[in-house]
Design a protein around this motif. Structure first.
Motif, PDB file in Angstrom:
ATOM      1  N   CYS A  67      83.954  24.310  -5.877  1.00  0.00           N
ATOM      2  CA  CYS A  67      83.225  22.924  -5.371  1.00  0.00           C
ATOM      3  C   CYS A  67      83.380  22.485  -4.064  1.00  0.00           C
ATOM      4  O   CYS A  67      84.347  22.649  -3.588  1.00  0.00           O
ATOM      5  CB  CYS A  67      83.570  22.046  -6.750  1.00  0.00           C
ATOM      6  N   ILE A  68      82.584  21.499  -3.791  1.00  0.00           N
ATOM      7  CA  ILE A  68      82.736  20.780  -2.621  1.00  0.00           C
ATOM      8  C   ILE A  68      83.700  19.558  -2.942  1.00  0.00           C
ATOM      9  O   ILE A  68      83.890  19.366  -4.197  1.00  0.00           O
ATOM     10  CB  ILE A  68      81.621  20.023  -1.892  1.00  0.00           C
ATOM     11  N   GLN A  69      84.310  19.091  -1.914  1.00  0.00           N
ATOM     12  CA  GLN A  69      85.134  17.795  -2.101  1.00  0.00           C
ATOM     13  C   GLN A  69      84.231  16.565  -2.052  1.00  0.00           C
ATOM     14  O   GLN A  69      83.599  16.348  -0.730  1.00  0.00           O
ATOM     15  CB  GLN A  69      86.245  17.869  -1.058  1.00  0.00           C
ATOM     16  N   SER A  70      84.244  15.703  -2.935  1.00  0.00           N
ATOM     17  CA  SER A  70      83.582  14.413  -3.135  1.00  0.00           C
ATOM     18  C   SER A  70      84.301  13.549  -2.172  1.00  0.00           C
ATOM     19  O   SER A  70      85.844  13.613  -2.040  1.00  0.00           O
ATOM     20  CB  SER A  70      83.240  14.033  -4.541  1.00  0.00           C
ATOM     21  N   PRO A  71      84.040  12.366  -1.704  1.00  0.00           N
ATOM     22  CA  PRO A  71      82.480  12.183  -1.576  1.00  0.00           C
ATOM     23  C   PRO A  71      81.646  12.741  -0.242  1.00  0.00           C
ATOM     24  O   PRO A  71      80.516  12.428  -0.438  1.00  0.00           O
ATOM     25  CB  PRO A  71      82.565  10.639  -1.575  1.00  0.00           C
ATOM     26  N   TYR A 126      73.159  21.268   1.766  1.00  0.00           N
ATOM     27  CA  TYR A 126      73.695  22.965   1.353  1.00  0.00           C
ATOM     28  C   TYR A 126      73.994  23.090  -0.099  1.00  0.00           C
ATOM     29  O   TYR A 126      74.401  21.954  -0.768  1.00  0.00           O
ATOM     30  CB  TYR A 126      75.085  23.288   2.058  1.00  0.00           C
ATOM     31  N   LEU A 127      73.782  24.302  -0.488  1.00  0.00           N
ATOM     32  CA  LEU A 127      74.657  24.546  -1.731  1.00  0.00           C
ATOM     33  C   LEU A 127      75.724  25.552  -1.662  1.00  0.00           C
ATOM     34  O   LEU A 127      75.537  26.596  -0.707  1.00  0.00           O
ATOM     35  CB  LEU A 127      73.581  24.882  -2.983  1.00  0.00           C
ATOM     36  N   SER A 132      76.174  19.704  -1.551  1.00  0.00           N
ATOM     37  CA  SER A 132      76.785  19.031  -0.715  1.00  0.00           C
ATOM     38  C   SER A 132      76.753  17.600  -0.895  1.00  0.00           C
ATOM     39  O   SER A 132      75.205  17.056  -1.223  1.00  0.00           O
ATOM     40  CB  SER A 132      76.543  19.290   0.874  1.00  0.00           C
ATOM     41  N   GLU A 133      77.558  16.612  -0.607  1.00  0.00           N
ATOM     42  CA  GLU A 133      77.297  15.266  -0.762  1.00  0.00           C
ATOM     43  C   GLU A 133      77.653  14.607   0.584  1.00  0.00           C
ATOM     44  O   GLU A 133      78.504  14.792   1.455  1.00  0.00           O
ATOM     45  CB  GLU A 133      78.287  14.965  -1.981  1.00  0.00           C
ATOM     46  N   THR A 134      76.987  13.320   0.622  1.00  0.00           N
ATOM     47  CA  THR A 134      77.403  12.285   1.695  1.00  0.00           C
ATOM     48  C   THR A 134      77.575  11.067   0.614  1.00  0.00           C
ATOM     49  O   THR A 134      76.754  10.710  -0.133  1.00  0.00           O
ATOM     50  CB  THR A 134      76.328  12.103   2.571  1.00  0.00           C
ATOM     51  N   ASP A 135      78.743  10.323   0.827  1.00  0.00           N
ATOM     52  CA  ASP A 135      78.944   9.175  -0.012  1.00  0.00           C
ATOM     53  C   ASP A 135      78.717   9.357  -1.389  1.00  0.00           C
ATOM     54  O   ASP A 135      78.097   8.504  -2.100  1.00  0.00           O
ATOM     55  CB  ASP A 135      77.957   7.941   0.763  1.00  0.00           C
ATOM     56  N   GLY A 136      79.178  10.419  -1.746  1.00  0.00           N
ATOM     57  CA  GLY A 136      79.038  10.570  -3.342  1.00  0.00           C
ATOM     58  C   GLY A 136      77.803  11.193  -3.982  1.00  0.00           C
ATOM     59  O   GLY A 136      77.473  11.050  -5.293  1.00  0.00           O
ATOM     60  N   GLY A 143      85.641  37.739  -4.713  1.00  0.00           N
ATOM     61  CA  GLY A 143      86.460  36.634  -3.987  1.00  0.00           C
ATOM     62  C   GLY A 143      85.906  36.011  -2.909  1.00  0.00           C
ATOM     63  O   GLY A 143      86.236  36.204  -1.870  1.00  0.00           O
ATOM     64  N   ARG A 144      84.515  35.640  -3.093  1.00  0.00           N
ATOM     65  CA  ARG A 144      83.732  35.143  -2.010  1.00  0.00           C
ATOM     66  C   ARG A 144      83.164  33.874  -2.237  1.00  0.00           C
ATOM     67  O   ARG A 144      83.129  33.599  -3.492  1.00  0.00           O
ATOM     68  CB  ARG A 144      82.696  36.142  -1.580  1.00  0.00           C
ATOM     69  N   VAL A 145      82.792  32.932  -1.284  1.00  0.00           N
ATOM     70  CA  VAL A 145      82.175  31.994  -1.117  1.00  0.00           C
ATOM     71  C   VAL A 145      80.762  31.844  -0.385  1.00  0.00           C
ATOM     72  O   VAL A 145      81.054  32.600   1.015  1.00  0.00           O
ATOM     73  CB  VAL A 145      82.900  30.706  -0.914  1.00  0.00           C
ATOM     74  N   ALA A 146      79.531  31.458  -0.876  1.00  0.00           N
ATOM     75  CA  ALA A 146      78.547  31.566  -0.134  1.00  0.00           C
ATOM     76  C   ALA A 146      77.829  30.233   0.159  1.00  0.00           C
ATOM     77  O   ALA A 146      78.050  29.233  -0.808  1.00  0.00           O
ATOM     78  CB  ALA A 146      77.355  32.450  -0.803  1.00  0.00           C
ATOM     79  N   ARG A 147      77.204  30.111   1.095  1.00  0.00           N
ATOM     80  CA  ARG A 147      76.304  28.845   1.396  1.00  0.00           C
ATOM     81  C   ARG A 147      74.942  29.014   1.312  1.00  0.00           C
ATOM     82  O   ARG A 147      74.531  30.139   2.150  1.00  0.00           O
ATOM     83  CB  ARG A 147      76.978  28.147   2.705  1.00  0.00           C
ATOM     84  N   VAL A 148      74.053  28.257   0.814  1.00  0.00           N
ATOM     85  CA  VAL A 148      72.545  28.244   0.927  1.00  0.00           C
ATOM     86  C   VAL A 148      72.180  27.102   1.617  1.00  0.00           C
ATOM     87  O   VAL A 148      72.466  26.026   1.449  1.00  0.00           O
ATOM     88  CB  VAL A 148      72.065  28.178  -0.566  1.00  0.00           C
TER      89      VAL A 148
END
Ligand code: CUK
Ligand code: CUA
Length: 634
Positions: free
Chosen positions: A185-189, A148-149, A138-142, A157-162
């Motif tokens: 992937c996450i959306q930047s930024p 999180y990961l 995860s990102e803040t301001d790029g 067909g799943r997505v997990a969060r750590v």
């Protein structure tokens, strides 16, 4: 401290542990490898890859050896592939620090054994494995914010969060309408969305109706809410979707793709010379969803993003289809967000997409501003923040370093852009430099995830380890490798796919649990509150505290056939004092970090005495740390 000083330290330390046999082995191996590969930098790194390998570099490579008691500079998060987990390494030592089970029930950490995690796995489809490929921080301001990961499961067909405070998987979403999530992937930024590409085309809905009609098969691009992990919407596209990255401004998500032919046999999938990278205009898609411009399938708004969609007519299509050579492998956006690199796989080229042109070019093919020819089997690209790109060449078993602006400006002479090549061992897939997926690459270390290790390690039977190789990329040199140096080899258990690295100051793991983080979900069991509560004739609740070297309950009695719910709290306040609760012959195992509470439910179906014991070696009285479960016959 200069790099040269650090290097001296590294040369001294490991030499102490070397005996004559080691020297002979190293020498012989270096000779063989040298004649095979003709690469001088191999000489110092042919030993089977531990952190004790002496590194005879030219002296300007900082040591990758982390002396006893000292910490690494960087965290590395490896996807475990079909092991289903995430592995945490320290860099540059490449020591494995821990593993985080994600899609795989795992006994050491009690994952999938306590109520919280077993419920989560059950609700996510009750599968006992997954195939994790693409971790994203995860990102803040790029910049990586250490919260999180996120990672995909290609198998289901799943997505997990750590959760990176507790280094524990805290959510898994089984994405409707898709069979396999590959790109993720996450959306930047600012982590406004998590995106997931479904790779396998299936009928929509996949309910048996259109099995024999491949024209009705679709591939979906999915957006999830990073907080709630709910699926927000999906976009249907032509062709398969593959791997994914976003720009740095929150507008474009760019996916590699193959099988524009929409075939189901390999010959059909690879018939044409072109495939189309898809660039998703995320705000425009969100607008279409907000305007109700979708059909709902299994509760999810599905927007039509196919080439013939009305939403793709006119000047502002929601999905741009960019022609590339067939079956490109991956998209990686460079750290300043100017270009997205699409590695050719079957084509020896990388296509460079100018992201600014995605919104303005009237013909999508004009967004491609360079296509350097780099070598055979380009798969993945990473960056040092100094204007260079590094691409793995699967077939050549090499990494190629190249200059991005030169490749853009001299499109006819791609050899001008190539700065050097280095042999790796063997068949590299992903390649990743430190913080290269964020706006802050450090440009010092790079890891190549080689799919084959062949002769690099002691043989261990017919399933070989992969070989992750550490390269130093901090020196730009006018030599054969462009300054890249191979530093060490590391065998890894099958089968990591990708990795992502963050500076240690970006990650702040908890040392103990904070009971406030689970308050309300379950009781914190104090020592004085240890007790057995009979709920009805067949249901019993057992509450016990846990500390060195005793359980709050020295024994507890239930009746044959009872459903027992055990709630246990590790009341220790000191870090690193973990206790376990194992109940023989009942498949019960909880791992309890300090201040943590876990629950397990099981049936006590066999009368007798069962010694409840601690699995973590916690004190000198660890073996004596026991309780007795007494199951009375009915
Ligand atoms: S990857 Cu998943 S199968 Cu290159 Cu990330 Cu190939
Ligand atoms: Cu508690 Cu061992």
């Amino acid at each position: 401290e200069t790099p040269a000083d650090e290097s001296d330290v590294s040369l001294e330390l490991p030499t102490l542990g070397l005996n004559r046999r080691d020297f002979m082995k190293a020498g012989a191996a270096a000779g063989v490898m040298g004649s095979l590969a003709g690469c001088t930098s191999l000489a110092g790194s042919t030993n089977s890859g531990s952190e004790n390998t002496p590194h005879s570099s030219s002296g300007d490579v900082p040591s990758h050896i982390v002396p006893p008691g000292e910490h690494d500079e960087y965290y590395g998060f490896w996807s475990g592939g079909h092991s289903g987990d995430i592995r945490i390494y320290g860099l540059p030592s490449m020591r494995e620090l821990t593993r985080i089970p994600v899609f795989n029930p795992e006994q050491a950490k009690g994952y999938g054994f306590d109520k919280k995690t077993s419920d989560m796995l059950e609700e996510a489809g009750d599968y006992t494995w997954g195939d994790s490929h693409h971790p994203s921080l995860s990102e803040t301001d790029g910049k990586y914010d250490g919260e999180y990961l996120y990672v995909n499961d290609k198998a289901h067909g799943r997505v997990a969060r750590v959760n990176l405070t507790y280094f524990e998987t805290d959510a898994i979403t089984n994405v409707p309408n898709v069979q396999s999530v590959h790109g993720c992937c996450i959306q930047s930024p600012d982590t406004e969305y998590v995106f997931a590409n479904s790779e396998f085309r299936t009928p929509l809905p996949n309910d048996g109706r259109d099995i024999n009609n491949p024209d009705k098969y679709v591939s979906l691009f999915t957006a999830l809410d990073p907080e709630s992990m709910e699926v927000l919407w999906q976009v249907e596209v032509d062709g398969n979707l593959d791997i994914l990255d976003t720009d740095k401004d929150g507008r474009w998500a760019i996916a590699s793709a193959y099988n524009d032919e929409e075939g189901v046999e390999i010959e059909e999938m690879t018939k044409n010379d072109r495939d189309f990278v898809k660039a998703f205009d995320v705000p425009a898609i969100q607008k279409a969803v907000d305007a109700g411009n979708y059909k709902e399938v299994n509760g999810v708004p599905v927007v039509d993003g196919t080439k013939s969609s009305s939403l793709n007519k006119g000047d502002n299509p929601i999905v741009r289809y960019i022609p590339t050579p067939k079956s490109p492998h991956c998209v990686e956006v460079e750290p300043n967000g100017k270009y997205a690199m699409v590695a050719g796989k079957l084509s020896p080229t990388v296509s460079i997409i100018d992201i600014e042109k995605l919104g303005s070019a009237s013909d999508p093919k004009d967004t491609i501003v360079g296509q350097p020819k780099l070598g055979l089997g380009p798969l993945h690209t990473t960056y040092d923040g100094r204007g260079h790109a590094y691409t793995s060449l699967f077939i050549d078993s090499q990494v190629v370093k190249w200059d991005i602006e030169t490749a853009v400006n001299s499109p006819k002479k791609s050899e001008d852009a190539i700065l050097g090549k280095i042999d790796v061992h063997y068949n590299p897939g992903h390649i990743q430099a430190i913080q290269a997926m964020s706006t802050e690459p450090t440009g010092d270390w790079l890891v190549v995830l080689n799919k084959l290790s062949k002769d690099r390690f002691l043989p261990v039977g017919p399933i070989y380890p992969d070989n992750d190789q550490l390269l130093y990329i901090g020196n730009d040199k006018d030599n054969e490798t462009g300054g890249m140096e191979l530093v060490s080899d590391h065998p890894v258990y099958p089968e990591p796919h990708d990795a992502i690295f963050a500076s240690k100051d970006k990650i702040s793991p908890a040392k103990t649990w904070d009971a406030a983080d689970y308050e309300g979900e379950k009781e914190y069991v104090k020592e004085s509150n240890s007790r057995v509560e009979r709920i009805d004739d067949e249901t019993v609740e057992v509450y016990t505290s846990v500390k060195r070297s005793e359980y709050g309950l020295r024994d507890f009695t239930v009746k044959q056939g009872d459903e027992v719910t055990l709630t246990a709290t590790n009341v220790e306040g000191s870090q690193d004092i973990v206790h376990g609760i194992a109940i023989p012959e009942h498949n019960v195992h909880l791992a309890l970090a300090p201040q943590d509470t876990r629950q397990a439910t099981f049936t006590a179906d066999k009368p007798g005495v069962y010694w409840v014991y601690c699995t973590y070696f916690c004190s000198a009285l660890h073996l004596e740390m026991r309780s007795r479960m007494i199951v009375e016959p009915r």
